[in-house]
Design an enzyme around this catalytic site. Structure first.
Site, short mmCIF file in Angstrom:
data_model
loop_
_atom_site.label_atom_id
_atom_site.label_comp_id
_atom_site.label_asym_id
_atom_site.label_seq_id
_atom_site.Cartn_x
_atom_site.Cartn_y
_atom_site.Cartn_z
N CYS A 19 39.47 44.68 36.80
CA CYS A 19 38.31 45.37 37.36
C CYS A 19 38.47 45.61 38.86
O CYS A 19 38.45 44.67 39.66
CB CYS A 19 37.07 44.52 37.08
N CYS A 22 35.57 44.49 41.13
CA CYS A 22 35.55 43.03 41.21
C CYS A 22 36.47 42.54 42.32
O CYS A 22 36.15 41.61 43.06
CB CYS A 22 35.98 42.42 39.88
#
Length: 97
Positions: A19, A22
Site C-alpha cells: 500500500c 500506507c
C-alpha cells in the site's frame, strides 16, 4: 497483541506492505517519535496480511492507526490523514499543537 503498559500511548500502524499511502505516512510518525521521544509513547507497525486478528483490514488501500492506552483502544483513524492522526496523538499526550 497489545501489551498493557500503564500510562504509555501505543500507536499501531495497521497496513499492508504493498500500500503506497500506507508507506507515505511513515515519515510523519517517525517525525513524531523524534520530536516527542521524551513523552510516554511507543510506535508499532502491524502487517494486516500476516496477523490473523487483522485479516478484516486486508483488501483496502488505506491504513488504520490505532491509539491504545492502558489496554484500551482510545481511537482509530482510517486513511492517510496526517492532521487527524497527529491531533489524536497530541490530544492523548496532552500536547498543544
Amino acid at each position: 497483541e497489545i501489551v498493557q503498559v500503564a500510562g504509555v500511548l501505543q500507536v499501531v500502524d495497521v497496513h499492508q506492505t504493498w500500500c503506497g499511502p500506507c508507506k507515505a505516512v511513515a515519515s510523519t510518525l517517525r517525525r513524531v517519535a523524534m520530536d516527542h521521544g521524551d513523552k510516554p509513547i511507543k510506535f508499532f507497525t502491524a502487517d494486516a496480511e500476516n496477523i490473523d486478528a487483522l485479516k478484516k483490514s486486508v483488501g483496502g488501500s488505506e491504513p488504520r492507526f490505532q491509539l491504545w492506552m492502558n489496554g484500551k483502544m482510545k481511537k482509530e483513524v482510517k486513511g492517510v490523514n496526517a492532521p487527524e492522526i497527529l491531533g489524536a496523538i497530541f490530544k492523548e499526550l496532552g500536547i498543544k499543537a
